[in-house]
Scaffold this motif. Structure first.
Motif, PDB file in Angstrom:
ATOM      1  N   ASP A 113       0.833  -1.209   0.000  1.00 36.38           N
ATOM      2  CA  ASP A 113       0.000   0.000   0.000  1.00 36.38           C
ATOM      3  C   ASP A 113       0.868   1.260   0.000  1.00 36.38           C
ATOM      4  OD1 ASP A 113      -2.143  -1.699   0.106  1.00 36.38           O
ATOM      5  OD2 ASP A 113      -2.597  -1.354   2.229  1.00 36.38           O
ATOM      6  N   ALA A 114       1.949   1.225   0.769  1.00 35.16           N
ATOM      7  CA  ALA A 114       2.839   2.400   0.837  1.00 35.16           C
ATOM      8  C   ALA A 114       3.511   2.640  -0.510  1.00 35.16           C
ATOM      9  CB  ALA A 114       3.889   2.195   1.921  1.00 35.16           C
ATOM     10  N   LEU A 115       3.881   1.554  -1.185  1.00 30.95           N
ATOM     11  CA  LEU A 115       4.514   1.682  -2.506  1.00 30.95           C
ATOM     12  C   LEU A 115       3.536   2.290  -3.513  1.00 30.95           C
ATOM     13  CD1 LEU A 115       6.848   1.107  -4.478  1.00 30.95           C
ATOM     14  CD2 LEU A 115       5.977  -1.243  -4.687  1.00 30.95           C
ATOM     15  N   MET A 116       2.316   1.807  -3.478  1.00 32.49           N
ATOM     16  CA  MET A 116       1.292   2.335  -4.391  1.00 32.49           C
ATOM     17  C   MET A 116       1.018   3.814  -4.102  1.00 32.49           C
ATOM     18  SD  MET A 116      -0.595   1.509  -6.891  1.00 32.49           S
ATOM     19  CE  MET A 116      -1.633   2.656  -7.777  1.00 32.49           C
ATOM     20  N   ALA A 117       0.879   4.119  -2.827  1.00 33.97           N
ATOM     21  CA  ALA A 117       0.559   5.500  -2.437  1.00 33.97           C
ATOM     22  C   ALA A 117       1.708   6.447  -2.762  1.00 33.97           C
ATOM     23  CB  ALA A 117       0.240   5.550  -0.943  1.00 33.97           C
ATOM     24  N   GLY A 118       2.934   5.998  -2.537  1.00 34.10           N
ATOM     25  CA  GLY A 118       4.082   6.886  -2.718  1.00 34.10           C
ATOM     26  C   GLY A 118       4.604   6.904  -4.134  1.00 34.10           C
ATOM     27  N   GLY A 119       4.759   5.720  -4.710  1.00 35.16           N
ATOM     28  CA  GLY A 119       5.391   5.617  -6.021  1.00 35.16           C
ATOM     29  C   GLY A 119       4.393   5.629  -7.177  1.00 35.16           C
ATOM     30  N   ASP A 155      13.178  17.028   4.172  1.00 35.84           N
ATOM     31  CA  ASP A 155      12.172  18.073   3.949  1.00 35.84           C
ATOM     32  C   ASP A 155      11.739  18.146   2.489  1.00 35.84           C
ATOM     33  OD1 ASP A 155      12.432  18.693   6.561  1.00 35.84           O
ATOM     34  OD2 ASP A 155      13.651  20.501   6.259  1.00 35.84           O
ATOM     35  N   ARG A 156      12.587  17.660   1.614  1.00 38.04           N
ATOM     36  CA  ARG A 156      12.268  17.723   0.173  1.00 38.04           C
ATOM     37  C   ARG A 156      11.457  16.513  -0.287  1.00 38.04           C
ATOM     38  NH1 ARG A 156      16.805  17.260  -2.607  1.00 38.04           N
ATOM     39  NH2 ARG A 156      18.103  16.843  -0.791  1.00 38.04           N
ATOM     40  N   GLY A 157      11.048  15.672   0.644  1.00 43.13           N
ATOM     41  CA  GLY A 157      10.168  14.553   0.304  1.00 43.13           C
ATOM     42  C   GLY A 157      10.935  13.305  -0.088  1.00 43.13           C
ATOM     43  N   ALA A 158      10.209  12.383  -0.685  1.00 44.44           N
ATOM     44  CA  ALA A 158      10.807  11.091  -1.034  1.00 44.44           C
ATOM     45  C   ALA A 158      10.786  10.899  -2.547  1.00 44.44           C
ATOM     46  CB  ALA A 158      10.055   9.949  -0.359  1.00 44.44           C
ATOM     47  N   GLU A 159      11.826  10.220  -3.007  1.00 45.96           N
ATOM     48  CA  GLU A 159      11.927   9.853  -4.426  1.00 45.96           C
ATOM     49  C   GLU A 159      11.690   8.346  -4.499  1.00 45.96           C
ATOM     50  OE1 GLU A 159      15.560   9.872  -7.744  1.00 45.96           O
ATOM     51  OE2 GLU A 159      15.799  10.864  -5.834  1.00 45.96           O
ATOM     52  N   TRP A 160      10.929   7.927  -5.505  1.00 43.77           N
ATOM     53  CA  TRP A 160      10.632   6.508  -5.676  1.00 43.77           C
ATOM     54  C   TRP A 160      11.259   6.077  -6.995  1.00 43.77           C
ATOM     55  CZ3 TRP A 160       7.660   3.903  -1.910  1.00 43.77           C
ATOM     56  CH2 TRP A 160       7.127   4.723  -0.916  1.00 43.77           C
ATOM     57  N   MET A 161      12.358   5.360  -6.909  1.00 41.57           N
ATOM     58  CA  MET A 161      13.109   4.993  -8.112  1.00 41.57           C
ATOM     59  C   MET A 161      12.756   3.565  -8.529  1.00 41.57           C
ATOM     60  SD  MET A 161      17.244   4.934  -8.697  1.00 41.57           S
ATOM     61  CE  MET A 161      17.447   6.692  -8.503  1.00 41.57           C
ATOM     62  N   TYR A 162      12.118   3.452  -9.708  1.00 42.83           N
ATOM     63  CA  TYR A 162      11.807   2.146 -10.286  1.00 42.83           C
ATOM     64  C   TYR A 162      12.915   1.774 -11.281  1.00 42.83           C
ATOM     65  CZ  TYR A 162       7.045   2.591  -8.406  1.00 42.83           C
ATOM     66  OH  TYR A 162       5.958   2.704  -7.569  1.00 42.83           O
ATOM     67  N   GLU A 163      12.835   0.584 -11.785  1.00 44.57           N
ATOM     68  CA  GLU A 163      13.755   0.027 -12.806  1.00 44.57           C
ATOM     69  C   GLU A 163      15.060  -0.456 -12.161  1.00 44.57           C
ATOM     70  OE1 GLU A 163      13.125  -0.865 -15.798  1.00 44.57           O
ATOM     71  OE2 GLU A 163      11.115  -0.002 -15.783  1.00 44.57           O
ATOM     72  N   SER A 164      15.238  -1.771 -12.211  1.00 36.82           N
ATOM     73  CA  SER A 164      16.407  -2.386 -11.582  1.00 36.82           C
ATOM     74  C   SER A 164      17.720  -1.807 -12.113  1.00 36.82           C
ATOM     75  CB  SER A 164      16.378  -3.903 -11.782  1.00 36.82           C
ATOM     76  OG  SER A 164      16.243  -4.242 -13.142  1.00 36.82           O
ATOM     77  N   CYS A 184      11.672  -1.240  -6.293  1.00 42.75           N
ATOM     78  CA  CYS A 184      11.581   0.212  -6.219  1.00 42.75           C
ATOM     79  C   CYS A 184      12.400   0.657  -5.012  1.00 42.75           C
ATOM     80  CB  CYS A 184      10.127   0.649  -6.079  1.00 42.75           C
ATOM     81  SG  CYS A 184       9.945   2.446  -5.937  1.00 42.75           S
ATOM     82  N   LEU A 185      13.266   1.601  -5.241  1.00 43.19           N
ATOM     83  CA  LEU A 185      14.092   2.141  -4.148  1.00 43.19           C
ATOM     84  C   LEU A 185      13.491   3.466  -3.700  1.00 43.19           C
ATOM     85  CD1 LEU A 185      16.794   1.670  -2.556  1.00 43.19           C
ATOM     86  CD2 LEU A 185      17.826   3.293  -4.170  1.00 43.19           C
ATOM     87  N   ARG A 186      13.131   3.508  -2.419  1.00 39.35           N
ATOM     88  CA  ARG A 186      12.643   4.771  -1.851  1.00 39.35           C
ATOM     89  C   ARG A 186      13.834   5.525  -1.274  1.00 39.35           C
ATOM     90  NH1 ARG A 186      11.030   7.338   2.846  1.00 39.35           N
ATOM     91  NH2 ARG A 186       9.149   8.604   2.661  1.00 39.35           N
TER      92      ARG A 186
END
Ligand SMILES: N[C@@H](CCC(=O)N[C@@H](CS)C(=O)NCC(=O)O)C(=O)O
Length: 102
Positions: A60-66, A80-89, A73-75
């Protein structure tokens, strides 16, 4: 499995601290996740792993965030600048190599 990178205890401690901002969303039998986990092992990175099949809250967190439930997916927590959700191995492995490979 190639041998893990060796660092001085001081450098390893710095990296251990840096990777507290990272989390890998994955699941056990995903071949793309295997590649990333191997890279994490090789680079001796104690990155928290969140298995989306074992824990629906991680899914659920992955869906909501990414925005997708695709793994790996690497979070990356930017504070303060938030989170980046990096997909693709391949992108994740390149990022880890660039940041921690030397
Ligand atoms: N091109 C992606 C492929 C990742 C991929 O296909 N992951 C599968 C699991 S092995 C997945 O999450 N499929 C579900 C989806 O795409 O939502 C990569 O290299 O990371």
């Amino acid at each position: 499995m190639p041998q893990a990178i060796q660092r001085t205890p001081e450098r390893q401690a710095e990296i251990d601290h840096e990777v507290e901002a990272l989390a890998l969303y994955h699941f056990e039998r995903c071949p793309f996740c295997v590649r990333v986990r191997q890279q994490i092992e090789r680079l001796a990175l104690p990155i928290e792993k969140r298995d989306i099949q074992r824990d629906p809250a991680h899914r659920d967190a992955l869906m909501a965030g990414g925005g997708r439930t695709m793994v790996p997916c690497l979070r990356i927590d930017h504070g303060d600048r938030g989170a980046e959700w990096m997909y693709e191995s391949a992108d994740i492995n390149r990022y880890l190599e660039t940041r921690f490979g030397s």
